[in-house]
Each structure stands twice: as structure tokens, then as C-alpha cells.
Design a protein around this motif. Structure first.
Motif, PDB file in Angstrom:
ATOM      1  N   VAL A   8     -24.792  37.427   0.975  1.00 53.42           N
ATOM      2  CA  VAL A   8     -23.922  37.847   1.770  1.00 53.42           C
ATOM      3  C   VAL A   8     -23.883  37.181   2.545  1.00 53.42           C
ATOM      4  CG1 VAL A   8     -23.461  40.431   3.355  1.00 53.42           C
ATOM      5  CG2 VAL A   8     -23.869  40.993   0.664  1.00 53.42           C
ATOM      6  N   PRO A   9     -22.939  36.872   3.675  1.00 55.38           N
ATOM      7  CA  PRO A   9     -23.166  35.945   4.275  1.00 55.38           C
ATOM      8  C   PRO A   9     -22.988  36.623   5.743  1.00 55.38           C
ATOM      9  CG  PRO A   9     -21.235  35.410   2.842  1.00 55.38           C
ATOM     10  CD  PRO A   9     -21.764  36.466   2.740  1.00 55.38           C
ATOM     11  N   ARG A  10     -23.391  35.733   6.549  1.00 52.36           N
ATOM     12  CA  ARG A  10     -23.121  36.717   8.424  1.00 52.36           C
ATOM     13  C   ARG A  10     -21.500  36.955   8.250  1.00 52.36           C
ATOM     14  NH1 ARG A  10     -25.959  31.845  11.021  1.00 52.36           N
ATOM     15  NH2 ARG A  10     -26.920  31.855   8.953  1.00 52.36           N
ATOM     16  N   GLY A  11     -21.771  37.705   9.122  1.00 53.95           N
ATOM     17  CA  GLY A  11     -20.079  38.552   9.697  1.00 53.95           C
ATOM     18  C   GLY A  11     -19.664  39.048   8.493  1.00 53.95           C
ATOM     19  N   VAL A  12     -19.742  39.147   6.994  1.00 60.39           N
ATOM     20  CA  VAL A  12     -18.557  39.799   6.338  1.00 60.39           C
ATOM     21  C   VAL A  12     -19.250  41.092   5.965  1.00 60.39           C
ATOM     22  CG1 VAL A  12     -18.333  39.827   3.940  1.00 60.39           C
ATOM     23  CG2 VAL A  12     -19.197  37.729   5.091  1.00 60.39           C
ATOM     24  N   GLU A  13     -18.366  42.332   5.650  1.00 55.59           N
ATOM     25  CA  GLU A  13     -18.586  43.491   6.371  1.00 55.59           C
ATOM     26  C   GLU A  13     -19.018  43.995   4.420  1.00 55.59           C
ATOM     27  OE1 GLU A  13     -17.000  47.510   8.157  1.00 55.59           O
ATOM     28  OE2 GLU A  13     -15.540  46.006   7.827  1.00 55.59           O
ATOM     29  N   HIS A  14     -20.114  45.304   4.386  1.00 55.68           N
ATOM     30  CA  HIS A  14     -20.775  44.913   3.563  1.00 55.68           C
ATOM     31  C   HIS A  14     -21.271  46.504   3.271  1.00 55.68           C
ATOM     32  CE1 HIS A  14     -23.699  43.128   5.073  1.00 55.68           C
ATOM     33  NE2 HIS A  14     -24.965  43.490   4.118  1.00 55.68           N
ATOM     34  N   ARG A  15     -21.453  47.022   1.828  1.00 51.56           N
ATOM     35  CA  ARG A  15     -21.368  48.462   1.883  1.00 51.56           C
ATOM     36  C   ARG A  15     -22.469  48.309   0.734  1.00 51.56           C
ATOM     37  NH1 ARG A  15     -19.006  54.092   1.443  1.00 51.56           N
ATOM     38  NH2 ARG A  15     -17.458  53.350  -0.782  1.00 51.56           N
ATOM     39  N   PRO A  16     -24.013  48.254   0.404  1.00 53.99           N
ATOM     40  CA  PRO A  16     -23.988  48.999  -1.389  1.00 53.99           C
ATOM     41  C   PRO A  16     -24.053  50.313  -1.169  1.00 53.99           C
ATOM     42  CG  PRO A  16     -26.311  48.067   1.068  1.00 53.99           C
ATOM     43  CD  PRO A  16     -24.629  48.281   1.193  1.00 53.99           C
TER      44      PRO A  16
END
Length: 119
Positions: free
Chosen positions: A77-85
Motif C-alpha cells: 500500500v503506497p503512502r497516502g492511499v486510504e485503505h482498510r484491512p
């Protein structure tokens, strides 16, 4: 310079969303963590994250899509990318990320771990 038994270390973890440090190199931590259920939507301003799945199936949700990551697979997951495991069952994961990485990124809540245990 001693070998590390990853399965043994994972066996010592009895909770979820609480990363443990198992190694350090070049200002990067190698961490183990167990996932279950949903985490929080977040991003990391300065740090990329690598998730390597050892057991179970994890969904990495992004705002525009979802990636399914199974045993022996990884996602960065690149920096700045919103994510949720998200993990419907128990998932065992190795994380590789800068030592400055806060597990909840730009969010502070009950799952935030500011000081990590070494195992």
C-alpha cells in the motif's frame, strides 16, 4: 544474527490488530500481527506498507476497489492511499514498514498502538 521462527512467534500472539516487532533493518520494522474483522479506514502520509499473508485470507479495501490477498501473497500500500484491512476469519500477517509507521496512520482510536512490543 539468530534465525527467527515465524510460526513460533505467531503462536505467541493471542490478540488481534496489535503488531509485534520481530526484527529491524535499515530503519524498517518487520512485524507480525493477527487480523480478525474490520480495521479502521486510514492512510499513512509518509510510509509505504507491505502486507504478507501467511495464513487465512485478507481483503484490502480501497475506496475504489478491493484486493483479496491469500497465503503466500502480499500487497504493498503506497503512502497516502486510504485503505482498510478486513479479515472474516483469523489471518496471520507479516508487515514490513518504516519504524515511524503508526498502525492506524492518520487516525487515533482504541486500536492505535504507539509503543510496540518486541517478541
Amino acid at each position: 544474527m539468530n534465525k527467527i521462527n515465524i510460526n513460533e512467534k505467531l503462536g505467541a500472539i493471542n490478540d488481534y490488530w496489535n503488531p509485534r516487532i520481530i526484527g529491524e533493518l535499515n530503519q524498517q520494522y518487520v512485524k507480525l500481527v493477527k487480523f480478525k474483522d474490520e480495521f479502521v479506514w486510514h492512510h499513512h502520509e509518509l510510509e509505504d506498507e507491505l502486507f504478507l499473508v501467511f495464513k487465512g485470507v485478507m481483503k484490502m479495501e480501497f475506496r475504489d476497489r478491493t484486493e483479496i490477498v491469500g497465503p503466500g501473497e502480499m500487497i504493498i500500500v503506497p503512502r497516502g492511499v486510504e485503505h482498510r484491512p478486513v479479515a472474516e476469519g483469523e489471518v496471520h500477517v507479516m508487515l514490513f514498514e518504516p519504524a515511524t509507521t503508526l498502525n492506524t496512520g492518520n487516525v487515533q482510536n482504541e486500536r492505535t498502538r504507539e509503543k510496540l512490543e518486541r517478541i
